[in-house]
Motif scaffolding. Structure first.
Motif, PDB file in Angstrom:
ATOM      1  N   HIS A 136       0.839  -1.205   0.000  1.00 51.55           N
ATOM      2  CA  HIS A 136       0.000   0.000   0.000  1.00 51.55           C
ATOM      3  C   HIS A 136       0.878   1.262   0.000  1.00 51.55           C
ATOM      4  O   HIS A 136       0.595   2.224  -0.722  1.00 51.55           O
ATOM      5  N   HIS A 140       1.491   4.473  -2.902  1.00 53.28           N
ATOM      6  CA  HIS A 140       1.439   5.928  -2.694  1.00 53.28           C
ATOM      7  C   HIS A 140       2.779   6.598  -2.983  1.00 53.28           C
ATOM      8  O   HIS A 140       2.848   7.810  -3.078  1.00 53.28           O
ATOM      9  N   HIS A 149      -3.881   2.172  -7.821  1.00 51.29           N
ATOM     10  CA  HIS A 149      -4.558   2.337  -6.529  1.00 51.29           C
ATOM     11  C   HIS A 149      -5.475   3.564  -6.480  1.00 51.29           C
ATOM     12  O   HIS A 149      -6.433   3.603  -5.697  1.00 51.29           O
ATOM     13  N   HIS A 153      -9.156   5.770  -4.226  1.00 53.42           N
ATOM     14  CA  HIS A 153      -9.220   7.084  -3.561  1.00 53.42           C
ATOM     15  C   HIS A 153     -10.182   8.042  -4.262  1.00 53.42           C
ATOM     16  O   HIS A 153     -10.455   9.110  -3.736  1.00 53.42           O
ATOM     17  N   HIS A 228      -6.772   8.710   5.728  1.00 47.95           N
ATOM     18  CA  HIS A 228      -6.008   8.186   4.578  1.00 47.95           C
ATOM     19  C   HIS A 228      -6.716   8.524   3.259  1.00 47.95           C
ATOM     20  O   HIS A 228      -6.071   8.605   2.215  1.00 47.95           O
TER      21      HIS A 228
HETATM   22 ZN   LIG Z   1      -4.306   4.327  -0.265  1.00 46.90          ZN
END
Ligand SMILES: [Zn+2]
Ligand SMILES: [Zn+2]
Length: 297
Positions: A136, A140, A149, A153, A228
């Motif tokens: 993870h 980012h 990913h 978001h 997050h």
């Molecule tokens: Zn994330």
């Protein structure tokens, strides 16, 4: 609701998450061997997901996150995609070949399944979560991984099933685990799958739990995970733990607080088609630009 009624309700929600995890461990400890079946697991985990989703109607966190038909259809689509397609593909192309290679090389670990069940559960969760934390974090830190990913978001609200919403490449990658390198007991593996399902739902649910501090010290909560999902990219670079927030505390990425405004790109909501295409958008733009140049030449 009367004062004592609302206090009872607040107490039930406060201890709901830890009590659920204890109940899950007890359930799989007493599960008859004949019921240790993938479809029994799918049915029980599905019931857990829908129960947590139902709690959103009982003790809502934010009215701005309230579930509507469009969100529900998308969330259910991804939940079914993960259960019936992505986890099957991962098993077929990664888990089974790794297990076969391990057996062919004689790398057996029968001692693992003889540990007490609770020890196995703790070890398996730590192995899976350690890998997920770094995967993870990589998503980012590295632009190519971020492209897979980012659709997770691009959700302007959080709900119990949102943990499964994302590009299929990301959903495939986050499920990879070294736990398949050991011969753990099936009941411990299914128990861990159930715990991780529950905590992922809790960490995305539009529910006001307000858990005890000791629970939030170890496990990821909606407070941590909503932060997050913050609206600026830099603010998303914290609280990577899927189920265990302790790895963020250990590796310096923990941030306290919570967020109501969530999403990316001015909180733009992606369609399912856009979520599927998202990692390929730069490539598609490049091909289109080359074609336009070729036509102009
Ligand atoms: Zn994330
Ligand atoms: Zn999330």
């Amino acid at each position: 609701m009367t004062g004592s009624g609302s206090r009872v309700k607040a107490t039930i929600f406060r201890y709901f998450q830890p009590a659920a995890l204890v109940a899950i461990v007890v359930l799989w400890s007493v599960m008859p061997a004949a019921w240790l079946d993938p479809w029994v697991f799918v049915a029980i985990a599905l019931t857990t997901r829908l129960t947590i989703l139902g709690l959103e109607r009982v003790n809502e966190r934010h009215a701005s996150w309230r579930m509507d038909r469009r969100e529900l259809v998308t969330d259910v689509f991804y939940m079914l995609l993960v259960i019936f397609a992505i986890s099957k593909v991962r098993k077929l192309v990664v888990d089974q070949p790794l297990i076969s290679a391990r057996h062919a090389l004689g790398l057996e670990t029968p001692w693992a399944m003889h540990w007490p069940m609770l020890v196995q559960v703790v070890v398996i969760i730590a192995l899976i979560e350690f890998g997920q934390y770094w995967m993870h974090r990589l998503m980012h830190d590295n632009h190519a991984f971020w492209l897979t990913h980012a659709p997770h978001h691009h959700v302007p609200q959080l709900n119990a099933l949102k943990g499964s919403v994302g590009n299929p490449l990301e959903l495939f990658l986050v499920g990879l685990s070294v736990a398949v390198l050991f011969d753990f007991d099936l009941s411990a593996l299914l128990c861990v799958g159930h715990i991780l399902t529950a905590v992922t739902c809790f960490a995305h649910a539009n529910v006001r739990f307000n858990p005890p501090r000791w629970y939030a010290f170890v496990f990821t909560t909606i407070e941590h995970h909503s932060l997050h999902h913050s609206v600026t990219y830099e603010d998303t670079r914290c609280n990577y733990g899927n189920a265990l927030i302790v790895f963020d505390r250990m590796f310096g990425t923990f941030r306290d607080g919570e967020a109501e405004a969530v999403g990316q790109d001015d909180r733009r909501r992606l369609t399912i088609r856009e979520q599927f295409l998202f990692p390929f958008v730069p490539l598609i733009a490049l091909v289109k630009a080359r074609r336009a140049d070729a036509r102009a030449a």
